[in-house]
Write a protein that holds these residues in place. Structure first.
Motif, PDB file in Angstrom:
ATOM      1  N   ALA A  68       0.834  -1.207   0.000  1.00 17.46           N
ATOM      2  CA  ALA A  68       0.000   0.000   0.000  1.00 17.46           C
ATOM      3  C   ALA A  68       0.867   1.255   0.000  1.00 17.46           C
ATOM      4  O   ALA A  68       0.551   2.256  -0.680  1.00 17.46           O
ATOM      5  CB  ALA A  68      -0.931   0.001   1.208  1.00 17.46           C
ATOM      6  N   GLU A  69       1.960   1.232   0.747  1.00 18.75           N
ATOM      7  CA  GLU A  69       2.856   2.390   0.774  1.00 18.75           C
ATOM      8  C   GLU A  69       3.539   2.592  -0.581  1.00 18.75           C
ATOM      9  O   GLU A  69       3.739   3.731  -1.024  1.00 18.75           O
ATOM     10  CB  GLU A  69       3.892   2.198   1.881  1.00 18.75           C
ATOM     11  N   LYS A  70       3.895   1.482  -1.258  1.00 17.44           N
ATOM     12  CA  LYS A  70       4.481   1.583  -2.600  1.00 17.44           C
ATOM     13  C   LYS A  70       3.479   2.199  -3.572  1.00 17.44           C
ATOM     14  O   LYS A  70       3.825   3.038  -4.417  1.00 17.44           O
ATOM     15  CB  LYS A  70       4.911   0.204  -3.099  1.00 17.44           C
ATOM     16  N   VAL A  71       2.233   1.767  -3.472  1.00 18.26           N
ATOM     17  CA  VAL A  71       1.179   2.326  -4.332  1.00 18.26           C
ATOM     18  C   VAL A  71       1.033   3.821  -4.076  1.00 18.26           C
ATOM     19  O   VAL A  71       0.932   4.623  -5.025  1.00 18.26           O
ATOM     20  CB  VAL A  71      -0.161   1.591  -4.070  1.00 18.26           C
ATOM     21  N   GLU A  72       1.035   4.202  -2.808  1.00 18.27           N
ATOM     22  CA  GLU A  72       0.877   5.613  -2.463  1.00 18.27           C
ATOM     23  C   GLU A  72       2.055   6.434  -2.979  1.00 18.27           C
ATOM     24  O   GLU A  72       1.869   7.557  -3.477  1.00 18.27           O
ATOM     25  CB  GLU A  72       0.752   5.746  -0.946  1.00 18.27           C
ATOM     26  N   MET A  73       3.261   5.903  -2.878  1.00 18.20           N
ATOM     27  CA  MET A  73       4.441   6.616  -3.386  1.00 18.20           C
ATOM     28  C   MET A  73       4.343   6.824  -4.894  1.00 18.20           C
ATOM     29  O   MET A  73       4.618   7.921  -5.396  1.00 18.20           O
ATOM     30  CB  MET A  73       5.705   5.833  -3.038  1.00 18.20           C
ATOM     31  N   CYS A  74       3.965   5.780  -5.626  1.00 17.02           N
ATOM     32  CA  CYS A  74       3.827   5.914  -7.086  1.00 17.02           C
ATOM     33  C   CYS A  74       2.725   6.912  -7.437  1.00 17.02           C
ATOM     34  O   CYS A  74       2.864   7.694  -8.387  1.00 17.02           O
ATOM     35  CB  CYS A  74       3.523   4.559  -7.709  1.00 17.02           C
ATOM     36  N   ARG A  75       1.664   6.880  -6.672  1.00 21.28           N
ATOM     37  CA  ARG A  75       0.545   7.791  -6.936  1.00 21.28           C
ATOM     38  C   ARG A  75       0.974   9.232  -6.702  1.00 21.28           C
ATOM     39  O   ARG A  75       0.644  10.126  -7.497  1.00 21.28           O
ATOM     40  CB  ARG A  75      -0.632   7.402  -6.042  1.00 21.28           C
ATOM     41  N   GLN A  76       1.696   9.471  -5.628  1.00 24.88           N
ATOM     42  CA  GLN A  76       2.161  10.833  -5.348  1.00 24.88           C
ATOM     43  C   GLN A  76       3.169  11.310  -6.387  1.00 24.88           C
ATOM     44  O   GLN A  76       3.232  12.505  -6.704  1.00 24.88           O
ATOM     45  CB  GLN A  76       2.778  10.884  -3.948  1.00 24.88           C
ATOM     46  N   ALA A  77       3.968  10.370  -6.932  1.00 25.19           N
ATOM     47  CA  ALA A  77       4.951  10.726  -7.960  1.00 25.19           C
ATOM     48  C   ALA A  77       4.326  10.832  -9.347  1.00 25.19           C
ATOM     49  O   ALA A  77       4.999  11.231 -10.307  1.00 25.19           O
ATOM     50  CB  ALA A  77       6.077   9.700  -7.980  1.00 25.19           C
ATOM     51  N   GLY A  78       3.067  10.460  -9.463  1.00 27.95           N
ATOM     52  CA  GLY A  78       2.399  10.517 -10.758  1.00 27.95           C
ATOM     53  C   GLY A  78       2.859   9.436 -11.709  1.00 27.95           C
ATOM     54  O   GLY A  78       2.715   9.582 -12.934  1.00 27.95           O
ATOM     55  N   THR A  89       2.073   6.474 -13.404  1.00 29.64           N
ATOM     56  CA  THR A  89       0.897   5.679 -13.729  1.00 29.64           C
ATOM     57  C   THR A  89       1.236   4.326 -14.339  1.00 29.64           C
ATOM     58  O   THR A  89       0.330   3.525 -14.601  1.00 29.64           O
ATOM     59  CB  THR A  89      -0.010   6.458 -14.695  1.00 29.64           C
ATOM     60  N   VAL A  90       2.516   4.064 -14.602  1.00 27.46           N
ATOM     61  CA  VAL A  90       2.922   2.784 -15.183  1.00 27.46           C
ATOM     62  C   VAL A  90       3.438   1.846 -14.102  1.00 27.46           C
ATOM     63  O   VAL A  90       2.934   0.743 -13.909  1.00 27.46           O
ATOM     64  CB  VAL A  90       3.982   2.994 -16.284  1.00 27.46           C
ATOM     65  N   ARG A  91       4.477   2.293 -13.369  1.00 25.82           N
ATOM     66  CA  ARG A  91       5.049   1.437 -12.323  1.00 25.82           C
ATOM     67  C   ARG A  91       4.043   1.101 -11.225  1.00 25.82           C
ATOM     68  O   ARG A  91       4.178   0.076 -10.543  1.00 25.82           O
ATOM     69  CB  ARG A  91       6.276   2.119 -11.703  1.00 25.82           C
ATOM     70  N   ILE A  92       3.056   1.952 -11.021  1.00 24.18           N
ATOM     71  CA  ILE A  92       2.094   1.732  -9.944  1.00 24.18           C
ATOM     72  C   ILE A  92       1.353   0.406 -10.103  1.00 24.18           C
ATOM     73  O   ILE A  92       0.888  -0.186  -9.131  1.00 24.18           O
ATOM     74  CB  ILE A  92       1.080   2.902  -9.872  1.00 24.18           C
ATOM     75  N   ASN A  93       1.258  -0.099 -11.348  1.00 29.08           N
ATOM     76  CA  ASN A  93       0.477  -1.310 -11.579  1.00 29.08           C
ATOM     77  C   ASN A  93       1.090  -2.535 -10.904  1.00 29.08           C
ATOM     78  O   ASN A  93       0.350  -3.443 -10.491  1.00 29.08           O
ATOM     79  CB  ASN A  93       0.341  -1.560 -13.081  1.00 29.08           C
ATOM     80  N   GLY A  94       2.413  -2.595 -10.771  1.00 30.11           N
ATOM     81  CA  GLY A  94       3.043  -3.740 -10.118  1.00 30.11           C
ATOM     82  C   GLY A  94       2.602  -3.889  -8.675  1.00 30.11           C
ATOM     83  O   GLY A  94       1.961  -4.901  -8.305  1.00 30.11           O
ATOM     84  N   PRO A  95       2.903  -2.914  -7.795  1.00 27.80           N
ATOM     85  CA  PRO A  95       2.459  -3.051  -6.401  1.00 27.80           C
ATOM     86  C   PRO A  95       0.945  -3.033  -6.259  1.00 27.80           C
ATOM     87  O   PRO A  95       0.406  -3.651  -5.334  1.00 27.80           O
ATOM     88  CB  PRO A  95       3.102  -1.834  -5.707  1.00 27.80           C
ATOM     89  N   LEU A  96       0.234  -2.360  -7.170  1.00 29.26           N
ATOM     90  CA  LEU A  96      -1.222  -2.296  -7.049  1.00 29.26           C
ATOM     91  C   LEU A  96      -1.850  -3.670  -7.266  1.00 29.26           C
ATOM     92  O   LEU A  96      -2.750  -4.085  -6.505  1.00 29.26           O
ATOM     93  CB  LEU A  96      -1.779  -1.287  -8.059  1.00 29.26           C
ATOM     94  N   ILE A  97      -1.386  -4.391  -8.284  1.00 28.66           N
ATOM     95  CA  ILE A  97      -1.937  -5.733  -8.545  1.00 28.66           C
ATOM     96  C   ILE A  97      -1.664  -6.655  -7.365  1.00 28.66           C
ATOM     97  O   ILE A  97      -2.541  -7.437  -6.950  1.00 28.66           O
ATOM     98  CB  ILE A  97      -1.344  -6.300  -9.844  1.00 28.66           C
ATOM     99  N   TRP A  98      -0.474  -6.562  -6.771  1.00 27.15           N
ATOM    100  CA  TRP A  98      -0.170  -7.444  -5.639  1.00 27.15           C
ATOM    101  C   TRP A  98      -0.848  -6.991  -4.355  1.00 27.15           C
ATOM    102  O   TRP A  98      -1.156  -7.818  -3.486  1.00 27.15           O
ATOM    103  CB  TRP A  98       1.343  -7.569  -5.460  1.00 27.15           C
ATOM    104  N   LEU A  99      -1.124  -5.701  -4.240  1.00 25.42           N
ATOM    105  CA  LEU A  99      -1.926  -5.244  -3.101  1.00 25.42           C
ATOM    106  C   LEU A  99      -3.334  -5.828  -3.202  1.00 25.42           C
ATOM    107  O   LEU A  99      -3.872  -6.343  -2.208  1.00 25.42           O
ATOM    108  CB  LEU A  99      -1.992  -3.713  -3.071  1.00 25.42           C
ATOM    109  N   PHE A 100      -3.927  -5.737  -4.392  1.00 19.77           N
ATOM    110  CA  PHE A 100      -5.246  -6.333  -4.587  1.00 19.77           C
ATOM    111  C   PHE A 100      -5.221  -7.829  -4.263  1.00 19.77           C
ATOM    112  O   PHE A 100      -6.154  -8.365  -3.648  1.00 19.77           O
ATOM    113  CB  PHE A 100      -5.705  -6.135  -6.038  1.00 19.77           C
TER     114      PHE A 100
END
Length: 268
Positions: free
Chosen positions: A185-195, A197-208
């Protein structure tokens, strides 16, 4: 009975007033000593009052000892004895305050831990909230468009396995490494804050995925997630060059056609 004349009445009146003055002066000068000898000390009613009452009673006893000390015993002698008697009380008070401070520190740590847990739960819930919409988005894409997202997730899984975290079994990974879901979740938040939109999919899929295996109400959504991602498996190798440019490293795409344990399209 013969009536009293004016002189006798005045005599009785003056005698009564005189007796009252004598009693008043006696109480004024000797009242504290009599009270110290025969008065009742205040009785404690609570644990807190007990310590306070003991202090007051020791002051009471010291004053009475000074007033009734025999000839030859000075005020300093009485004070020294009172201080010696108070030493055990000070030790009890010190122990009580130490226990209180230890208990207060323990409660403070527990309160902070509860606050941290609450913040973690809210962060995970906020980051995992778009799970349904993410699955719906995948369902509207062709397999070739899904492949880059699957490639990022597979690369993350294989990279973490090199560091001892096997995401191919999300439930076991969370047990072996408590806090893994929060880390994602923290990785997702970091990617989201950095804008990003590509790298965020890796931690987001595993968070889900981690949330799905821990929450029975979301297990079905997690199965749908991987059913949609699996449509991109035949096209993953075509994404290798683009992924290596993104991660600036060798793309780890082995096992792209594997489902995480517990998240197959249908229960096994």
């Amino acid at each position: 009975m013969p009536a009293l004349d004016a002189a006798e009445i005045l005599t009785v009146g003056f005698a009564t007033v005189g007796a009252g003055l004598v009693i008043g002066l006696f109480l004024l000068f000797f009242g504290p000593a009599v009270s110290g000898l025969f008065g009742r000390k205040p009785q404690p009613t609570t644990v807190a009052d007990e310590l306070a009452a003991e202090i007051l009673n020791r002051d009471w006893d010291r004053e009475r000892a000074i007033r009734m000390s025999p000839p030859g015993l000075t005020h300093d002698d009485v004070q020294i004895n009172a201080n010696a008697d108070a030493a055990p009380l000070r030790e009890r008070l010190d122990r009580a305050f130490r226990r209180f401070n230890q208990r207060f520190e323990t409660l403070s740590e527990e309160y902070e831990a509860e606050r941290e847990t609450d913040r973690a739960v809210r962060k995970i819930a906020a980051c995992a909230a778009p799970m349904e919409s993410y699955v719906a988005m995948l369902a509207g894409l062709d397999g070739e468009k899904v492949a880059p997202l699957l490639a990022i997730a597979v690369h993350v899984r294989n990279g973490m396995k090199d560091h001892g975290v096997d995401l191919s079994d999300p439930a076991a990974a969370e047990i072996r490494l408590p806090g893994l879901t929060l880390t994602m979740a923290e990785k997702v938040e970091m990617c989201r804050q950095a804008g990003d939109t590509v790298r965020i999919n890796g931690p987001l899929i595993w968070l889900f995925s981690l949330v799905a295996v821990q929450d029975p109400a979301r297990r079905r959504t997690g199965r749908r997630l991987w059913a949609e991602l699996h449509r991109g498996a035949p096209h993953v190798e075509a994404c290798r060059d683009a992924l290596e440019l993104l991660v600036e490293d060798w793309a780890r795409l082995e096992g792209a056609d594997q489902f995480p344990r517990g998240l197959t399209p249908e229960p096994i």
